[in-house]
Design a protein around this motif. Structure first.
Motif, PDB file in Angstrom:
ATOM      1  N   ALA A  59      13.043   2.738  -6.809  1.00 37.85           N
ATOM      2  CA  ALA A  59      12.490   3.269  -7.818  1.00 37.85           C
ATOM      3  C   ALA A  59      11.018   3.821  -7.500  1.00 37.85           C
ATOM      4  CB  ALA A  59      12.348   2.479  -8.976  1.00 37.85           C
ATOM      5  N   PRO A  60      10.377   5.019  -7.977  1.00 37.49           N
ATOM      6  CA  PRO A  60      11.013   5.804  -9.145  1.00 37.49           C
ATOM      7  C   PRO A  60      11.468   7.225  -8.420  1.00 37.49           C
ATOM      8  CG  PRO A  60       8.661   6.111  -9.067  1.00 37.49           C
ATOM      9  CD  PRO A  60       9.119   5.088  -7.696  1.00 37.49           C
ATOM     10  N   MET A  61      12.450   7.252  -7.466  1.00 34.89           N
ATOM     11  CA  MET A  61      13.094   8.359  -7.293  1.00 34.89           C
ATOM     12  C   MET A  61      13.729   8.947  -8.513  1.00 34.89           C
ATOM     13  SD  MET A  61      12.481   9.300  -3.817  1.00 34.89           S
ATOM     14  CE  MET A  61      14.090  10.011  -3.339  1.00 34.89           C
ATOM     15  N   PRO A  62      14.198  10.357  -8.408  1.00 35.87           N
ATOM     16  CA  PRO A  62      14.552  10.997  -9.843  1.00 35.87           C
ATOM     17  C   PRO A  62      15.808  10.791 -10.271  1.00 35.87           C
ATOM     18  CG  PRO A  62      14.508  12.600  -7.802  1.00 35.87           C
ATOM     19  CD  PRO A  62      13.830  11.243  -7.424  1.00 35.87           C
TER      20      PRO A  62
ATOM     21  N   GLN B 266       0.782  -1.010  -0.119  1.00 39.02           N
ATOM     22  CA  GLN B 266       0.148  -0.042   0.135  1.00 39.02           C
ATOM     23  C   GLN B 266       0.935   1.030  -0.078  1.00 39.02           C
ATOM     24  OE1 GLN B 266      -3.663   0.246   2.688  1.00 39.02           O
ATOM     25  NE2 GLN B 266      -2.478   2.146   3.414  1.00 39.02           N
ATOM     26  N   ASP B 267       1.847   1.264   0.762  1.00 35.18           N
ATOM     27  CA  ASP B 267       2.581   2.430   1.025  1.00 35.18           C
ATOM     28  C   ASP B 267       4.083   2.503   0.274  1.00 35.18           C
ATOM     29  OD1 ASP B 267       3.670   0.602   2.533  1.00 35.18           O
ATOM     30  OD2 ASP B 267       4.164   2.062   4.463  1.00 35.18           O
ATOM     31  N   ARG B 268       4.284   1.729  -0.770  1.00 39.29           N
ATOM     32  CA  ARG B 268       5.349   1.658  -1.476  1.00 39.29           C
ATOM     33  C   ARG B 268       5.203   2.161  -2.905  1.00 39.29           C
ATOM     34  NH1 ARG B 268       9.677  -0.997   0.638  1.00 39.29           N
ATOM     35  NH2 ARG B 268      10.705   0.426  -0.942  1.00 39.29           N
ATOM     36  N   VAL B 269       6.383   2.263  -3.596  1.00 40.20           N
ATOM     37  CA  VAL B 269       6.613   3.055  -4.790  1.00 40.20           C
ATOM     38  C   VAL B 269       6.156   4.501  -5.074  1.00 40.20           C
ATOM     39  CG1 VAL B 269       6.083   2.744  -7.409  1.00 40.20           C
ATOM     40  CG2 VAL B 269       6.120   0.496  -5.968  1.00 40.20           C
ATOM     41  N   ILE B 270       4.819   4.588  -4.810  1.00 38.79           N
ATOM     42  CA  ILE B 270       4.605   6.105  -4.487  1.00 38.79           C
ATOM     43  C   ILE B 270       4.733   6.420  -2.981  1.00 38.79           C
ATOM     44  CG2 ILE B 270       2.547   7.757  -4.919  1.00 38.79           C
ATOM     45  CD1 ILE B 270       1.445   5.857  -6.719  1.00 38.79           C
ATOM     46  N   GLU B 271       5.876   6.936  -2.520  1.00 38.31           N
ATOM     47  CA  GLU B 271       6.206   6.981  -1.216  1.00 38.31           C
ATOM     48  C   GLU B 271       7.293   8.340  -1.385  1.00 38.31           C
ATOM     49  OE1 GLU B 271       8.565   3.783   0.023  1.00 38.31           O
ATOM     50  OE2 GLU B 271       9.559   3.210  -1.794  1.00 38.31           O
TER      51      GLU B 271
ATOM     52  N   GLU C 212      -2.586  -0.802  -8.652  1.00 40.77           N
ATOM     53  CA  GLU C 212      -1.399  -1.213  -9.035  1.00 40.77           C
ATOM     54  C   GLU C 212      -0.768  -1.062 -10.323  1.00 40.77           C
ATOM     55  OE1 GLU C 212      -1.364  -5.709  -8.564  1.00 40.77           O
ATOM     56  OE2 GLU C 212      -1.812  -5.485  -6.386  1.00 40.77           O
ATOM     57  N   PRO C 213      -1.770  -0.905 -11.461  1.00 38.55           N
ATOM     58  CA  PRO C 213      -1.117  -0.355 -12.541  1.00 38.55           C
ATOM     59  C   PRO C 213      -0.493   0.688 -12.613  1.00 38.55           C
ATOM     60  CG  PRO C 213      -3.343  -1.159 -13.091  1.00 38.55           C
ATOM     61  CD  PRO C 213      -3.116  -1.128 -11.491  1.00 38.55           C
ATOM     62  N   TYR C 214      -0.562   1.678 -11.919  1.00 37.62           N
ATOM     63  CA  TYR C 214       0.255   3.097 -11.981  1.00 37.62           C
ATOM     64  C   TYR C 214       1.497   2.678 -11.327  1.00 37.62           C
ATOM     65  CZ  TYR C 214      -4.488   5.212 -12.711  1.00 37.62           C
ATOM     66  OH  TYR C 214      -5.594   5.459 -13.310  1.00 37.62           O
ATOM     67  N   LYS C 215       1.467   1.862 -10.236  1.00 41.08           N
ATOM     68  CA  LYS C 215       2.681   1.608  -9.421  1.00 41.08           C
ATOM     69  C   LYS C 215       3.758   0.873 -10.372  1.00 41.08           C
ATOM     70  CE  LYS C 215       0.807   1.833  -4.846  1.00 41.08           C
ATOM     71  NZ  LYS C 215       0.952   1.326  -3.576  1.00 41.08           N
ATOM     72  N   ILE C 216       3.039  -0.071 -11.169  1.00 41.06           N
ATOM     73  CA  ILE C 216       3.932  -1.063 -12.046  1.00 41.06           C
ATOM     74  C   ILE C 216       4.545  -0.335 -13.083  1.00 41.06           C
ATOM     75  CG2 ILE C 216       3.906  -3.019 -13.767  1.00 41.06           C
ATOM     76  CD1 ILE C 216       1.793  -4.178 -11.715  1.00 41.06           C
ATOM     77  N   PHE C 217       3.828   0.457 -13.588  1.00 46.20           N
ATOM     78  CA  PHE C 217       4.324   1.408 -14.748  1.00 46.20           C
ATOM     79  C   PHE C 217       5.252   2.304 -14.428  1.00 46.20           C
ATOM     80  CE2 PHE C 217       1.027  -0.689 -17.290  1.00 46.20           C
ATOM     81  CZ  PHE C 217       1.391  -0.944 -18.598  1.00 46.20           C
ATOM     82  N   LEU C 218       5.226   2.864 -13.132  1.00 47.33           N
ATOM     83  CA  LEU C 218       6.359   3.746 -12.719  1.00 47.33           C
ATOM     84  C   LEU C 218       7.563   2.912 -12.412  1.00 47.33           C
ATOM     85  CD1 LEU C 218       4.543   5.968  -9.884  1.00 47.33           C
ATOM     86  CD2 LEU C 218       5.473   6.734 -11.913  1.00 47.33           C
ATOM     87  N   LEU C 219       7.574   1.893 -11.867  1.00 49.92           N
ATOM     88  CA  LEU C 219       8.800   0.928 -11.660  1.00 49.92           C
ATOM     89  C   LEU C 219       9.197   0.652 -13.225  1.00 49.92           C
ATOM     90  CD1 LEU C 219       7.586  -1.519  -8.928  1.00 49.92           C
ATOM     91  CD2 LEU C 219       9.158   0.330  -8.888  1.00 49.92           C
ATOM     92  N   LEU C 220       8.461   0.404 -14.236  1.00 51.08           N
ATOM     93  CA  LEU C 220       8.729   0.187 -15.567  1.00 51.08           C
ATOM     94  C   LEU C 220       9.424   1.312 -16.112  1.00 51.08           C
ATOM     95  CD1 LEU C 220       5.980  -1.982 -16.973  1.00 51.08           C
ATOM     96  CD2 LEU C 220       8.415  -2.824 -16.263  1.00 51.08           C
ATOM     97  N   SER C 221       8.934   2.636 -15.718  1.00 53.23           N
ATOM     98  CA  SER C 221       9.652   3.858 -16.058  1.00 53.23           C
ATOM     99  C   SER C 221      11.037   4.001 -15.864  1.00 53.23           C
ATOM    100  CB  SER C 221       8.724   4.933 -15.729  1.00 53.23           C
ATOM    101  OG  SER C 221       9.022   5.187 -14.530  1.00 53.23           O
ATOM    102  N   ALA C 222      11.409   3.572 -14.588  1.00 50.15           N
ATOM    103  CA  ALA C 222      12.784   3.766 -13.963  1.00 50.15           C
ATOM    104  C   ALA C 222      13.702   2.826 -14.727  1.00 50.15           C
ATOM    105  CB  ALA C 222      12.805   3.328 -12.578  1.00 50.15           C
ATOM    106  N   ILE C 223      13.090   1.420 -15.122  1.00 56.66           N
ATOM    107  CA  ILE C 223      13.832   0.608 -15.894  1.00 56.66           C
ATOM    108  C   ILE C 223      14.032   0.995 -17.296  1.00 56.66           C
ATOM    109  CG2 ILE C 223      14.080  -1.698 -16.881  1.00 56.66           C
ATOM    110  CD1 ILE C 223      12.959  -2.596 -14.188  1.00 56.66           C
TER     111      ILE C 223
END
Length: 600
Positions: free
Chosen positions: A171-174, A30-35, A115-126
């Motif tokens: 991820a996804p820190m800047p 719940q509190d990860r990725v967008i953190e 979940e889709p927003y978090k997964i795609f943020l992680l993918l953006s970092a990669i």
């Protein structure tokens, strides 16, 4: 076409990042990725494109208990504003729109945080890591490094530094995004000096605009552009004439840079009434007292302490010779000014993150001297190489191991000490008495220029007097509950008050203001008055601009230095036993209604 080793090296780094993501599955939490800081960088997208509320006036955006999607900061006029600039939101945007479309076509909530927003943020970092490594490969190849040397450089920086953590676990820190932009900028700079084309100048202007729009201080990378190729004073004099001759390219570059910033100027004008606005409030730089030694070597968050692999890059500066000599001055100048600015920031340890995250952006540039050392060593006897790579392999293991230590909490996010580091070394689980060795910094002290931000030891309880409400009027105090925790004005939770903080920092600081005989108002560090909101289940919040009836309390002195607060609804302020949130809902004074006023 023969597959290059450097391409395989990039694929290995990407694979390891994906493997870490799949292992941790942070998108399910719940509190990860967008953190943390991501709430600020990301807020522009859901605020504008989902909620049509760029001024953040329609909602407090609370979606779960104790979870707020958007963390606004407040102007002196009480307006809400997103703290960071919007550059990172621009890079997130393609992945955000794909995620939003996916949520629309499926049963996932279209709320910006499912979940889709978090997964795609992680993918953006990669994705941006892939681009950054590819352009790093192009740059090193252009500088005549062999494919094997490029491969080794990519593997050691990709797996042996905290670039790995900020491409996966954190991820996804800047930082991986700016690593990517730095890498492309360096390559395009070299190409511009070969042709001085307007097209390349426009690309450079866009890149430096976007780099600075993510993190304004990173405009320092323009030093590389200005001083590239200079090896002597005569070169420096000629550079001025060269720029005069090529002024159309420089003007085009400057225009594009300005255009990139226009959306930010419009946002500030919309939300604050000003085209330029400093949204960090009391946070700033102490240029007269940079903490370079601590930033590089301390156990709290030293760059080379937690990323020793990059010592090879510093050594490699010496080996920038021959054709590579034209890179030495811009790299040295950038590095020196970069660490000066980075470690002049009030929070030189950069919060609760792994290692010295502020240095990751520059790895695209520091990879060049890193490769120079690899090349130099390869020309020496075998035992030099054996020693170098034995150390490097150990650093790779250490980096991956400490990434997991940080994830599991056995590497403290900002309170590590030398003693704790060596007691915890090689252990994934926390040692016994872990907290005993932690030395938490004080943000309040650091913001005053106390560079170490040393651990707050706590003040004395204010003695009971008949005038306790006026004795402390206008002075900073802390409220400590019976559980030993400080009351905090939690900005991430709509400025609700909780008795759950271990740290006497900014959000835990209040001001008692006398309001007549045994009556007080309580003002938070954000300048807002504490209110017992009788229209919302008597929840206690710090969000009022004026002190009226609901913002007024009677202070009652108790034994042993404790006090209680009586709201105008006739109920006492109480810390809920389970959530520790404050409500004005108690009919009598028990343990949960007792507080200490503590000197700050």
């Amino acid at each position: 076409m023969k597959l290059q080793l450097s391409s395989i090296a990039i694929a290995i780094v990407i694979f390891v990042c994906v493997l870490i993501d799949l292992d941790l599955k942070n998108w399910k939490k719940q509190d990860r990725v967008i953190e943390w800081d991501i709430h600020w960088y990301y807020s522009y997208l859901p605020a504008k494109f989902i909620y049509d509320d760029i001024t953040l006036s329609k909602s407090n955006y609370q979606f779960y208990e104790n979870y707020y999607l958007i963390w606004p900061v407040y102007t002196p006029e009480g307006k809400k504003i997103i703290k960071t600039t919007m550059g990172l939101a621009i890079l997130y945007a393609p992945f955000f729109f794909v995620a939003h479309s996916f949520a629309f076509l499926t049963d996932y909530p279209e709320n910006g945080l499912s979940e889709p927003y978090k997964i795609f943020l992680l993918l953006s970092a990669i994705f941006y890591l892939l681009i950054g490594l590819d352009y790093l490969k192009k740059t090193l190849a252009h500088l005549k490094f062999s494919d094997i040397h490029i491969s080794i450089t990519i593997l050691l920086i990709g797996l042996g530094t905290n670039l790995l953590a900020y491409s996966s676990q954190s991820a996804p820190m800047p930082h991986v995004y700016n690593f990517c932009l730095f890498s492309v900028f360096i390559y395009q700079t070299i190409k511009w000096y070969e042709s001085q084309s307007i097209k390349t100048a426009l690309i450079l202007g866009f890149l430096i605009g976007l780099i600075s729009l993510i993190r304004p201080s990173n405009i320092l990378i323009s030093i590389f552009f200005i001083f590239y190729g200079i090896t002597s004073l005569s070169d420096l004099r000629e550079r001025f004439s060269f720029f005069i001759k090529n002024y159309p390219s420089l003007i085009a570059m400057s225009i594009i840079l300005f255009l990139v910033w226009i959306p930010q100027f419009i946002y500030w004008k919309t939300t604050t009434g000003k085209y330029l606005y400093y949204s960090y409030n009391e946070e700033g730089f102490f240029f007269n007292s940079p903490q370079i030694i601590k930033g590089l070597f301390s156990f709290r968050k030293g760059w080379l302490t937690y990323t020793p692999m990059m010592a090879f890059a510093l050594i490699g500066i010496y080996f920038l010779k021959g054709e590579l000599k034209k890179l030495r001055l811009p790299i040295v100048l950038f590095f020196m000014l970069n660490i000066y600015v980075i470690f002049s920031w009030w929070c030189w340890w950069y919060g609760g993150t792994y290692g010295q995250r502020s240095m990751v952006d520059s790895y695209a540039l520091m990879a060049i001297p890193f490769a120079s050392l690899i090349k130099y060593t390869s020309e020496k006897k075998w035992y030099y190489n054996a020693m170098l790579y034995s150390i490097a392999v150990f650093f790779v293991w250490l980096n991956i191991f400490q990434t997991y230590q940080f994830e599991l909490g056995s590497l403290h996010y900002e309170g590590m000490t030398k003693e704790l580091y060596f007691k915890q070394f090689g252990k994934l689980s926390k040692i016994n008495d872990f907290d005993k060795y932690v030395d938490l910094p004080s943000n309040e002290e650091a913001k005053k220029g106390n560079s170490w931000g040393s651990k707050y030891t706590g003040g004395d309880a204010i003695p009971n007097t008949n005038n306790a409400e006026t004795d402390r009027s206008g002075k900073p105090i802390l409220l400590k509950a019976i559980n030993g925790k400080y009351v905090v004005d939690d900005h991430t939770k709509g400025s609700n008050l909780y008795a759950n903080s271990d740290n006497p920092w900014e959000w835990e600081t209040f001001e008692i203001i006398g309001a007549g005989k045994d009556k007080i108002n309580i003002r938070s560090s954000a300048g807002k008055f504490v209110c017992a909101d009788q229209e919302k289940s008597n929840v206690v919040v710090a969000n009022r601009d004026e002190a009226k009836d609901w913002e007024t309390f009677k202070i009652i002195n108790l034994e042993n230095g404790f006090v209680a607060f009586l709201a105008t609804n006739g109920k006492y302020l109480s810390a809920d036993k389970e959530s520790l949130q404050l409500f004005a809902n108690s009919d009598s004074i028990g343990d949960q209604e007792k507080f200490l006023l503590v000197e700050k």
